[in-house]
Design an enzyme around this catalytic site. Structure first.
Site, short mmCIF file in Angstrom:
data_model
loop_
_atom_site.label_atom_id
_atom_site.label_comp_id
_atom_site.label_asym_id
_atom_site.label_seq_id
_atom_site.Cartn_x
_atom_site.Cartn_y
_atom_site.Cartn_z
CD GLU A 153 40.32 39.37 30.46
OE1 GLU A 153 40.56 39.81 32.18
OE2 GLU A 153 41.24 38.22 30.27
CD GLU A 312 44.78 38.04 28.52
OE1 GLU A 312 44.04 37.01 29.79
OE2 GLU A 312 44.67 38.91 29.10
CD GLU A 360 47.30 38.79 37.24
OE1 GLU A 360 46.62 37.08 36.70
OE2 GLU A 360 47.56 39.19 36.27
#
Ligand code: GAL
Length: 673
Positions: A153, A312, A360
């Site tokens: 990203e 994703e 996460e």
């Protein structure tokens, strides 16, 4: 020509980010057993593994990755192998603290998170090239390797660095782009406010200043930062192409406008072998499936209409929003298959097994903390079976009805400071027009303003503040040749340097629209205006009004009140064989519905009024046939009229006449004939 499809994948892609370095290898055995149970075909590996792969400078430990790739291969799972260059190891930053990026305020970020990279830093570039080379040399011929996943990203969480290396790099970029300092002065209009530069060496990044900075400089810095990230992608990609021929190279985009605003995906789409995207629902109460459809359409468009891949999304809640609701039963499948309907060759997730530690751990995964006796796992297994049943759609392309013009450079320019109103938000208009088209059940392609538009009966311009002269001529030609155009206010105002086009507004569009705009008159917060139409219809606008002077255009709706009372609010202009509509205020959803209804009629597009709201129908077509995807986002059972008989692929049933589509369900019909 580089390969564009994941090597060796014979079904749709299904799987996710697999970060097994978080667990002892005994867990890997269970992982692959569960992957087989769920029908996983592809996993992304090694994206964040640099510190494990190169624990000390020049010392490599590939043993665990060798064992992992072998294990995946033995279990029939293909691998999307990451270059781990988004998180250099701690030792790297100790040796090269200058590689940490600096904010516009002069604060240098610290190590300990991720994505802290100054893309101009020569040491970072050299180290990234080295680890990429090592990986490519070691794994190019590994039988599990399906594709390369460079970095992660680009553009988030850091979109630009303002350090001294970047300043020097920016000056080199300016020299290449403009040649001379005089050309930079001219483009940026530095004669104003005494900003003239005598030498390129005097130029810095647009760092924090007492008040608004030079808009040309700010816009060019966005371009420079984007181009610099792309240089680093291309550097890694070229190493992989050289050492690992025949394996496609990608990097995961985030095309949703709410998720990344610093990357010009038109330019990036040309550099990757296969476009891949990450998409997460922004749960702020809006219709998330509409935002999802928009991101998927935008992704397909940056892929030039070719198949792309959802790399994703989430099985359920994420953990980085203020409030992170779980997905409702069936929502994951609807989300995944909506991406597939709009061109994705599968659906992957972040991540395979939910973390127990780290940032996460509250983000959902394919294997949740609760293991396999959970709703999420059962839905994962079901989705795997559904994707398997859809294998034959691979390679087909989504058919669009309408083009929406979009340009990241225009968005960047529009978002600079000191505009007529801070309430005008280009993204909000893009979202609103997209939602209105979605509600007309039209499938949207996005197009660059200079792209060939001749295939589309209708082209919509929600907010395109920056338009080059070439873009203006492009839409004019489009209308002259019979197209129908809809333009919303504050479009076509400036050129590529954020300089107002010469003459009356909107410079790039006044011919095609047959009007000029004498003044903008934005409204105050909370203020709205009424506009009335020929048949007595009344619509509402807010945020913006204009003093529109029709030249050849005919007024259709007129301001009934407000600062521009009596002036045209919506106009229509016949030009050549086509028609151009203009709307000079911010219409609400009802107004957009009415306006687009008129335009759809002008464009001769058949109405889809029989489809209920929030029932999505999209077609993919190709050599293997035409496939109708029907997705019911509502809580009611509905029926969808089929244009031909067919076979429903998820149930295997024959489909004829009107397809039964239960509440929350997805159906995919291969149409016969
Ligand atoms: C993505 C990122 C993943 C993971 C995910 C969580 O932006 O690429 O690594 O953090 O978000 O939603």
């Amino acid at each position: 020509m580089p390969e564009t499809a994941p090597k060796g994948l014979t079904r749709l892609a299904f799987g996710g980010d697999y970060n097994p370095e978080q667990w002892p290898e005994s867990v890997w055995q269970e992982d692959v057993r569960l992957m087989r149970e769920a029908g996983v075909t592809l996993v992304s590996v090694g994206i964040f593994s640099w510190a494990l792969l190169e624990p000390e400078p020049g010392v490599y430990d590939f043993g665990w990755l060798d064992r992992l790739l072998d294990l995946l291969h033995d279990n029939g799972v293909r691998v999307d192998l990451g270059t781990p260059t988004v998180v250099p190891p701690a030792w790297f930053y100790r040796a090269h603290p200058d590689a940490l990026p600096v904010t516009a305020d002069g604060v240098r970020y610290a190590f300990g998170s991720r994505g802290a990279i100054c893309h101009s830093n020569a040491d970072y570039r050299a180290a990234a090239a080295r680890i990429t080379t090592e990986l490519a040399e070691r794994y190019a011929s590994h039988p599990a390797l399906a594709m390369w996943h460079v970095h992660n990203e680009y553009g988030v969480p850091v979109s630009a660095c303002y350090c001294d290396s970047c300043a020097a790099h920016f000056r080199r970029w300016l020299r290449t782009t403009y040649g001379t300092v005089e050309a930079v002065n001219e483009a940026w209009g530095t004669a104003f406010w005494g900003q003239r530069y005598a030498d390129l060496e005097q130029i810095t990044p647009p760092r924090t200043a007492p008040t608004v900075g030079n808009p040309g400089q700010a816009l060019d810095y966005k371009r420079f930062a984007d181009a610099t990230m792309r240089e680093n992608f291309v550097m890694e990609r070229d190493i992989l192409h050289r050492l690992s021929p025949g394996v496609p190279v990608t990097t995961n985009f985030m095309t949703a406008l709410s998720q990344c605003d610093s990357v010009d995906y038109w330019a990036w789409g040309r550099e990757v072998d296969l476009v891949t995207n990450d998409h997460y629902l922004i749960t702020d109460g809006r219709r998330t499936h509409v935002n999802l459809a928009m991101a998927a359409d935008l992704t397909r468009s940056v892929a030039g209409g070719a198949p792309w891949l959802l790399l994703e999304h989430s099985t359920s809640g994420v953990n980085w929003q203020p409030r992170n609701p779980a997905k409702t039963p069936g929502q994951m499948a609807r989300n995944s298959l909506a991406h597939v309907a709009r061109g994705s060759e599968g659906a992957l997730f972040f991540q395979w097994r939910q973390s127990r530690r780290g940032a996460e751990k509250f983000h959902s995964a394919m294997v949740p903390h609760g293991g396999t006796d959970t709703r999420v796992w059962r839905e994962v297994v079901e989705l795997g079976a559904s994707l398997d049943a859809l294998s034959e759609i691979r390679g087909t392309r989504t058919r669009a009805d309408v083009a929406v013009l979009w340009d990241w450079h225009s968005w960047w320019a529009q978002n600079l400071q000191w505009r007529p109103s801070e309430d005008h938000d280009a993204r909000e208009r893009a979202d609103a027009f997209y939602a209105a088209l979605y509600d007309h059940h039209l499938t949207v392609d996005f197009a660059h303003p200079e792209a060939d538009l001749s295939a589309y009966p209708l082209v919509v311009v929600p907010a395109l503040y920056l338009m080059t002269e070439a873009a203006g001529r492009n839409v004019e030609r489009y209308v002259e040749n019979g197209g129908t155009l809809v333009v919303s206010y504050f479009s076509g105002i400036v050129d590529e340097h954020d300089a107002v086009h010469e003459g009356a507004h909107p410079g790039a569009l006044r011919n095609v629209l047959g009007l000029t705009v004498e003044e903008f008159s934005p409204l105050l917060q909370g203020q709205s205006v009424r506009i009335t139409g020929p048949d007595g219809s009344a619509l509402t606008g807010d945020v913006w009004t204009e003093f529109v002077v029709p030249r050849d255009a005919e007024p259709v709706w007129t301001y009934a009140d407000g600062p521009t009372a009596g002036r045209p609010a919506v106009t229509r202009h016949r030009l050549g064989e086509g028609t151009a509509w203009y709307v000079s205020t911010r219409l609400d959803a009802q107004g957009l519905d009415v306006l687009l209804g008129c335009a759809v009629e002008d464009a001769g597009i058949a109405g889809r009024a029989d489809l209920p709201r929030d029932v999505e129908v999209v077609r993919r077509t190709g050599e293997s046939g035409t496939y109708l995807f029907a997705i019911n986002h509502t809580a009611s059972d509905v029926k969808v009229a089929l244009e031909a008989d067919g076979t429903e692929l998820l149930t295997g049933e024959r489909a004829a006449g009107r397809l039964a589509l239960p509440a929350g369900a997805v159906r995919v019909v291969r149409l016969h004939g």
